[in-house]
Design an enzyme around this catalytic site. Sequence first.
Site, short mmCIF file in Angstrom:
data_model
loop_
_atom_site.label_atom_id
_atom_site.label_comp_id
_atom_site.label_asym_id
_atom_site.label_seq_id
_atom_site.Cartn_x
_atom_site.Cartn_y
_atom_site.Cartn_z
N ARG A 60 67.93 24.40 42.25
CA ARG A 60 69.08 23.51 42.02
C ARG A 60 68.90 22.15 42.67
O ARG A 60 69.56 21.18 42.29
CB ARG A 60 70.38 24.20 42.48
CG ARG A 60 70.73 25.42 41.61
CD ARG A 60 71.99 26.10 42.11
NE ARG A 60 71.85 26.60 43.46
CZ ARG A 60 71.35 27.79 43.79
NH1 ARG A 60 70.95 28.60 42.84
NH2 ARG A 60 71.25 28.16 45.05
N GLU A 97 65.34 34.87 56.92
CA GLU A 97 65.94 35.89 57.79
C GLU A 97 65.10 37.17 57.76
O GLU A 97 64.81 37.76 58.79
CB GLU A 97 67.37 36.17 57.29
CG GLU A 97 68.23 36.85 58.33
CD GLU A 97 69.65 37.02 57.83
OE1 GLU A 97 70.01 36.43 56.80
OE2 GLU A 97 70.38 37.78 58.48
P1 AMP Z 1 68.57 27.38 53.98
O1 AMP Z 1 67.09 27.35 53.98
O2 AMP Z 1 69.14 28.51 54.77
O3 AMP Z 1 69.15 26.04 54.41
O4 AMP Z 1 69.04 27.65 52.51
C1 AMP Z 1 69.05 26.61 51.59
C2 AMP Z 1 68.60 27.05 50.22
O5 AMP Z 1 69.22 28.28 49.85
C3 AMP Z 1 69.03 26.01 49.21
O6 AMP Z 1 67.93 25.79 48.34
C4 AMP Z 1 70.22 26.61 48.50
O7 AMP Z 1 70.09 26.46 47.10
C5 AMP Z 1 70.23 28.08 48.89
N1 AMP Z 1 71.49 28.53 49.50
C6 AMP Z 1 71.65 28.95 50.77
N2 AMP Z 1 72.90 29.35 51.01
C7 AMP Z 1 73.57 29.17 49.86
C8 AMP Z 1 74.94 29.39 49.45
N3 AMP Z 1 75.87 29.89 50.29
N4 AMP Z 1 75.29 29.06 48.19
C9 AMP Z 1 74.36 28.55 47.34
N5 AMP Z 1 73.07 28.33 47.65
C10 AMP Z 1 72.67 28.64 48.89
#
Ligand code: AMP
Length: 174
Positions: A60, A97
Amino acid sequence: MKPPVWLEQAVADVPDFPKPGIRFKDMSALWRSAADTSRCSVALAAGLEDVDVVVGIEARGFLAGLLTAQRLGVGFIAARKPGKLPGPIDRIEYDLEYGTDCLEIQSGSFAPGDRVVIVDDVIATGGTAAAAAELVSRTGATVVEIRAILELSALGARQRLAPHVVRSLWEIAD
Ligand code: AMP
C-alpha cells in the site's frame, strides 16, 4: 492530533484482521474517492523540497508513494518483498514480532547523493520503515524524511526511527 475530516472519515478499523489482535486500518474508502485521493496526495507532499526521488514500500506504500512522487514531480522507486524484482538487487532483512522479513530495491536505483523520501501507508512499530531507510542509506542516498498517512504513535516508531524525520497525516494515539 486531530486528523483532517476527510481522512478520519475514510479510515475504518477492522478488528482481528489479518490475524487476532491486529486492528487493521482499512483505507479502501480513501482510494475509492478521487477527491480524497487528491487531498491525500497534496497532504503527503506538503512542505517537501529538494527531493530527488520517492521510495514506496510494498504494497500500500506504492499507492501513497507514487501519488507523492507525482505531486512532487519526481520519480518513484519500489521497495519490494523478496523475489519480485528482476536484475541485481540490494536487500535488507529485518525482524518482525515473529520471524523476519525482507525488502529489496533494484541496484543502481539512486544517483549518488540523491535525496529520498520514504512513504508508506501505515507506520506501526516502525520496523519496516527503518529497514527501508537503512536499505536506502546503504546505497549512498540520503533519507530526508519518512512519511505515512497513518502512524500508530503509541508503538514508539519515532524513537526507533530517530534521527530520521517522521511525518504522518494522522498520528493515532490509542
Ligand atoms: P511496522 O513495520 O510495524 O511499522 O508495520 C508497518 C507495515 O505494516 C506497513 O507497511 C503497513 O502497511 C502494515 N501495518 C502495520 N500495522 C497495520 C495496521 N494496523 N493496519 C494496516 N496496516 C498495518
